[in-house]
Design a protein around this motif. Structure first.
Motif, PDB file in Angstrom:
ATOM      1  N   VAL A 141       0.863  -1.185   0.000  1.00  0.00           N
ATOM      2  CA  VAL A 141       0.000   0.000   0.000  1.00  0.00           C
ATOM      3  C   VAL A 141       0.898   1.234   0.000  1.00  0.00           C
ATOM      4  O   VAL A 141       1.658   1.479   0.945  1.00  0.00           O
ATOM      5  N   HIS A 142       0.797   2.002  -1.055  1.00  0.00           N
ATOM      6  CA  HIS A 142       1.675   3.142  -1.275  1.00  0.00           C
ATOM      7  C   HIS A 142       1.341   4.282  -0.317  1.00  0.00           C
ATOM      8  O   HIS A 142       0.197   4.440   0.113  1.00  0.00           O
ATOM      9  N   ARG A 143       2.347   5.062  -0.020  1.00  0.00           N
ATOM     10  CA  ARG A 143       2.194   6.244   0.844  1.00  0.00           C
ATOM     11  C   ARG A 143       1.069   7.167   0.385  1.00  0.00           C
ATOM     12  O   ARG A 143       0.238   7.618   1.180  1.00  0.00           O
ATOM     13  N   SER A 144       1.032   7.480  -0.919  1.00  0.00           N
ATOM     14  CA  SER A 144       0.030   8.415  -1.424  1.00  0.00           C
ATOM     15  C   SER A 144      -1.381   7.868  -1.288  1.00  0.00           C
ATOM     16  O   SER A 144      -2.346   8.629  -1.147  1.00  0.00           O
ATOM     17  N   GLU A 145      -1.504   6.544  -1.304  1.00  0.00           N
ATOM     18  CA  GLU A 145      -2.810   5.920  -1.097  1.00  0.00           C
ATOM     19  C   GLU A 145      -3.292   6.162   0.333  1.00  0.00           C
ATOM     20  O   GLU A 145      -4.453   6.538   0.560  1.00  0.00           O
TER      21      GLU A 145
END
Length: 464
Positions: A141-145
């Motif tokens: 799960v990406h930071r921006s998500e």
């Protein structure tokens, strides 16, 4: 079957050009997309291409949304006492954050997974999430998500804390395609994050934790650039070997991705020594503005004929060790070429399954081009020192650069064999695999889903 002659291998182990370039890139300091240091880095790479004897060296500028950091601080009020954190070892702004000052209760959202935000009202709060994605979760799960989930849940600000002790506060882009993100955001060190988690736990016992997050940043148009050169015969097809020259401004970007840029130069130099034996042209390509939205690779892939691209090998995250990993993204022929290299040199090269949609191979892969990411293994989960002040040259090893230069050059030379076919993919099958692995959830949450959009590529409105 193409093999590297012993003279080429020996030269790669004794020649210092690529390592010296890596040191020069690190010494630039700030290589943030659109900043002077990134332009200086692109110029260094172009000079290194010329010195390596490569042909058609060129630099192509393109517009991007630029971002410059100002001051940031976090003041925590607890039990009648307040503490202000603003040191670079404690917090850094996340690129793409807007300016603003917000006050609210700090709410720990744990790992910041999609389900952690379901049905949660964060109105008037400052959300906090760890940089860790659990190993047993079905995708990264990406930071921006995590940031966008917090904003959509009504949060006024966002705190992103490192899960690795001593690795300093992490940075990373949270901007949107049409400008900055919606709420102020900073990265925190693990140590400060753990302190706030403890305060949040205490707050559940009615001890309370309120905080004020203050961020100053500048968002305005800027210019980045791609640098490229070629080696080998003038053929209808080309093999691309790529990396990105930009880095986050909080550190010197030695591993991410000065190491990759040095690899591209080192591989170009190795291939130049066997140019007469190459059967397909190889394009050495260093992108700009990867860290803030893959702008360079999107720009290149939508301003060139992709029918001429036989395959792409993109190096990002390769400075952790000399143990090479290849993610072929559904192009088995790329994996087979590197498996042959593994056998010939008697060293392990891991060929891994799954998609990695967060680097410069992705604009090619999503459109059906055979595109792989190359990286090296790391002992710990996550980026380690990457995206922090600690991403410095002293943590890298020239022996890793030499080993990976030889293995990469050998693999690219095999992919350049005229009779070695590398099949592309139906973009629809890439889309289906992206959905099957759950990446669509995060891409749609962050407005980076590339299918079903009238724009010719994400960020097209800003690049035209």
């Amino acid at each position: 079957m193409t093999t590297l002659p012993s003279e080429t291998v020996g030269d790669a182990y004794t020649e210092s050009t690529a390592w010296e370039l890596l040191g020069d890139l690190a010494d630039l300091g700030d290589r943030m997309p659109g900043h002077e240091g990134e332009a200086a880095g692109a110029s260094l790479v172009a000079d290194a291409f010329e010195d390596a004897g490569l042909d058609e060296v060129s630099t192509t500028p393109f517009p991007i949304p630029g971002w410059w950091r100002g001051e940031a601080s976090l003041t925590v009020d607890r039990g009648g006492r307040s503490a202000t954190f603003g040191g670079s070892h404690e917090l850094v702004e996340l690129p793409g954050t807007p300016s603003g000052t917000v006050t609210g209760s700090v709410v720990d959202m744990g790992h910041g997974l999609p389900e952690d935000f379901e049905g949660v009202d964060l109105s008037g709060c400052i959300a906090m999430a760890s940089s860790l994605t659990p190993d047993d979760y079905d995708r990264w799960v990406h930071r921006s998500e995590k940031y966008d989930y917090a904003a959509e849940s009504g949060a006024e600000g966002f705190l992103f804390y490192n899960h690795i002790e001593g690795a300093l506060p992490p940075t990373g882009d949270v901007g949107h395609t049409n400008g900055p993100g919606p709420i102020p955001a900073v990265g925190l060190s693990k140590e400060l994050g753990d302190r706030l988690v403890r305060h949040c736990d205490d707050a559940e016992a009615d001890r309370g934790v309120e905080a004020t997050l203050s961020v100053e940043a500048r968002n305005e148009p800027a210019t980045s650039a791609n640098v490229e050169a070629v080696v080998g015969p003038d053929t209808d097809e080309e093999v691309l070997y790529t990396a990105h020259v930009d880095a986050h401004d909080v550190g010197v970007g030695a591993n991410d991705n000065g190491f990759g840029s040095a690899l591209v130069v080192g591989v170009g130099r190795a291939l130049a020594s066997i140019e007469d034996e190459l059967e397909t042209r190889v394009r050495l390509l260093v992108f700009g503005a990867e860290e803030t939205g893959l702008y360079g690779s999107y720009y290149w892939s939508h301003t060139h004929d992709l029918d001429r691209v036989k395959c792409v090998v993109n190096m990002d995250g390769a400075g952790y060790s000399r143990d090479l990993e290849i993610y072929p993204h559904g192009a088995p022929e790329i994996g087979e070429a590197f498996a042959e290299v593994s056998d010939e040199f008697g060293v392990p090269i891991a060929v891994e399954d799954g998609l990695r949609p967060h680097s410069d191979h992705w604009p090619f892969a999503q459109r059906g081009v055979a595109a792989a990411q190359g990286r090296s293994t790391a002992e710990d989960s996550g980026r380690g020192w990457g995206h922090t002040h600690g991403d410095t040259l002293d943590k890298l090893d020239v022996r890793d650069l030499r080993d990976l230069t030889v293995l990469s050059a050998a693999g690219v030379a095999k992919l350049a064999e005229a009779d070695r076919e590398v099949a592309g993919r139906d973009p629809e099958s890439v889309k289906e695999e992206t959905i099957a692995e759950g990446h669509d959830v995060g891409m749609k949450a962050t407005d980076s889903w590339p299918w079903g959009d009238d724009r010719p590529w994400p960020w097209a409105d800003e690049l035209q």
